[in-house]
Design a protein around this motif. Sequence first.
Motif, mmCIF file in Angstrom:
data_model
loop_
_atom_site.group_PDB
_atom_site.id
_atom_site.type_symbol
_atom_site.label_atom_id
_atom_site.label_comp_id
_atom_site.label_asym_id
_atom_site.label_seq_id
_atom_site.Cartn_x
_atom_site.Cartn_y
_atom_site.Cartn_z
ATOM 1 N N UNK A 164 0.961 16.513 4.195
ATOM 2 C CA UNK A 164 1.987 16.098 3.235
ATOM 3 C C UNK A 164 1.893 16.966 1.982
ATOM 4 N N UNK A 165 3.041 17.539 1.591
ATOM 5 C CA UNK A 165 3.080 18.329 0.359
ATOM 6 C C UNK A 165 4.428 18.217 -0.342
ATOM 7 N N UNK A 166 5.507 18.549 0.365
ATOM 8 C CA UNK A 166 6.824 18.527 -0.283
ATOM 9 C C UNK A 166 7.284 17.113 -0.589
ATOM 10 N N UNK A 167 6.860 16.140 0.239
ATOM 11 C CA UNK A 167 7.264 14.740 0.071
ATOM 12 C C UNK A 167 6.074 13.835 0.344
ATOM 13 N N UNK A 168 5.939 12.774 -0.449
ATOM 14 C CA UNK A 168 4.890 11.783 -0.214
ATOM 15 C C UNK A 168 5.528 10.466 0.196
ATOM 16 N N UNK A 169 5.156 9.929 1.358
ATOM 17 C CA UNK A 169 5.671 8.617 1.746
ATOM 18 C C UNK A 169 4.968 7.520 0.968
ATOM 19 N N UNK A 170 5.544 6.356 0.959
ATOM 20 C CA UNK A 170 4.923 5.227 0.276
ATOM 21 C C UNK A 170 3.667 4.774 1.013
ATOM 22 N N UNK A 171 3.765 4.650 2.346
ATOM 23 C CA UNK A 171 2.660 4.111 3.138
ATOM 24 C C UNK A 171 2.412 4.989 4.366
ATOM 25 N N UNK A 172 1.126 5.234 4.679
ATOM 26 C CA UNK A 172 0.757 6.004 5.872
ATOM 27 C C UNK A 172 -0.360 5.281 6.612
ATOM 28 N N UNK A 173 -0.447 5.581 7.909
ATOM 29 C CA UNK A 173 -1.537 5.018 8.684
ATOM 30 C C UNK A 173 -1.130 4.682 10.102
ATOM 31 N N UNK A 174 -2.053 4.043 10.845
ATOM 32 C CA UNK A 174 -3.395 3.625 10.457
ATOM 33 C C UNK A 174 -4.313 4.822 10.212
ATOM 34 N N UNK A 175 -5.106 4.730 9.147
ATOM 35 C CA UNK A 175 -5.983 5.824 8.741
ATOM 36 C C UNK A 175 -7.300 5.725 9.516
ATOM 37 N N UNK A 205 -5.959 2.555 -0.733
ATOM 38 C CA UNK A 205 -6.283 2.022 0.589
ATOM 39 C C UNK A 205 -6.119 0.507 0.609
ATOM 40 N N UNK A 206 -5.625 -0.010 1.728
ATOM 41 C CA UNK A 206 -5.535 -1.459 1.901
ATOM 42 C C UNK A 206 -5.502 -1.782 3.391
ATOM 43 N N UNK A 207 -5.743 -3.022 3.722
ATOM 44 C CA UNK A 207 -5.739 -3.447 5.127
ATOM 45 C C UNK A 207 -4.579 -4.413 5.379
ATOM 46 N N UNK A 208 -3.920 -4.181 6.496
ATOM 47 C CA UNK A 208 -2.821 -5.048 6.921
ATOM 48 C C UNK A 208 -3.320 -5.876 8.101
ATOM 49 N N UNK A 209 -3.783 -7.072 7.816
ATOM 50 C CA UNK A 209 -4.366 -7.915 8.854
ATOM 51 C C UNK A 209 -3.326 -8.645 9.695
ATOM 52 N N UNK A 217 -9.413 -4.766 14.188
ATOM 53 C CA UNK A 217 -9.422 -4.613 12.731
ATOM 54 C C UNK A 217 -9.583 -3.167 12.272
ATOM 55 N N UNK A 218 -10.258 -2.308 13.057
ATOM 56 C CA UNK A 218 -10.447 -0.926 12.594
ATOM 57 C C UNK A 218 -9.167 -0.103 12.676
ATOM 58 N N UNK A 219 -8.106 -0.714 13.201
ATOM 59 C CA UNK A 219 -6.784 -0.061 13.197
ATOM 60 C C UNK A 219 -5.876 -0.631 12.097
ATOM 61 N N UNK A 220 -6.423 -1.428 11.212
ATOM 62 C CA UNK A 220 -5.613 -2.092 10.176
ATOM 63 C C UNK A 220 -5.569 -1.325 8.862
ATOM 64 N N UNK A 221 -6.328 -0.242 8.748
ATOM 65 C CA UNK A 221 -6.422 0.461 7.470
ATOM 66 C C UNK A 221 -5.189 1.330 7.229
ATOM 67 N N UNK A 222 -4.503 1.050 6.121
ATOM 68 C CA UNK A 222 -3.324 1.820 5.714
ATOM 69 C C UNK A 222 -3.568 2.368 4.309
ATOM 70 N N UNK A 223 -2.644 3.212 3.842
ATOM 71 C CA UNK A 223 -2.836 3.818 2.527
ATOM 72 C C UNK A 223 -1.496 4.005 1.830
ATOM 73 N N UNK A 224 -1.451 3.644 0.549
ATOM 74 C CA UNK A 224 -0.312 3.973 -0.309
ATOM 75 C C UNK A 224 -0.560 5.392 -0.822
#
Length: 350
Positions: free
Chosen positions: A117-128, A174-178, A184-191
């Motif tokens: 990511x460089x030209x554009x940043x999304x609000x949310x990405x993942x699962x990280x 970083x945050x988790x979407x439960x 659970x190790x696939x719940x990690x997302x990122x703003x």
Amino acid sequence: MRTRTQSPSRQRRLALVLTPVLAAGLLLAGCGGKSDKKATADQPAASTSPSTPPAPQFWPLTGVQAPAGQSVAKNRPVLVVKIDNTDNSSPQLGLGSADMVVEELVEGAATRLAAFFYSTLPKTVGPVRSMRASDIGVVSPVHATVVTSGMAGQTKARVSGAGVKFIQEGAKGFFRDNTRTSPSWYHLLDHLDETATLAKTKSAATPKNYLTWGTEAELPAGTPATQVDVPFGGFHTTKWVFQGGHYVNTNSYAKKGDEFAADNVLVIRAHIGDAGYLDPAGNHVPEIQLDGRTGKALLFHGGKVVRGSWSKKTAASPFELSTAAGALKVPAGHTWIELVPDNGPQLTIK
């Protein structure tokens, strides 16, 4: 010799004669001064010529020209997010905003994505997910900062030793979407817009081009290729179909409407070694070896494929592509790079 003295009456007559002459002279001098100032102000020769338009700028990860007047130099580095690529990752978030994606083989015959990511940043990405030593050669050409859940101790030592910067779970964004149904190790997302503030640099600079960009007209003739299946060995094959001017990943886990639209699919056949440790399930962790190596390459664009070769001198060097005729330029656009085993199954191309 005696000096003649003029009478007062003669002096007055001389003054009357000279006064109009002097006045006229002063008037002309005054007019001439105004004229000179006006000419100087109205015609500065150099400043009235048209200014040279600024040179066009191009995004380093796509080769696409930026809108007029828009700078491509940002006060943050390229951000690379490691994203899971199994059915547990569904739905993947943020891929539609990526400039480029690299798909890598990991343990268990699965793959993982390095989304740039460089030209554009999304609000949310993942699962990280976590990093691998393979990422060193993937991200170093543009000195990217990697957004990751973490990594094994052996990997962290090598990543740090190579000077690769990373931001891991626990940092801002970083945050988790439960609510996700996967483990659970696939719940990690990122703003990502928030995490990007941690990677700000003091001065704006444009990264180097990741690939040698060109135009469609510069691409060799190639052969028809509207479908391609890219096997990584084991259980995973990435499937592409050319439609609507793009290559569409038909078995993508991306959220609907947030898919990566690939203008190019670049297949790099690379040697896969052993990273030297096991994952928690006891699987050997593979390492994609790129530095100082060469191999076969296939570039898919516009419904055709061009076959050639690749080389990479060091971890920080870009991929150099070529055919028997010379350098192979990648048409400007969004590129998905497949790093597949050099001894793996053949691609299925239709």
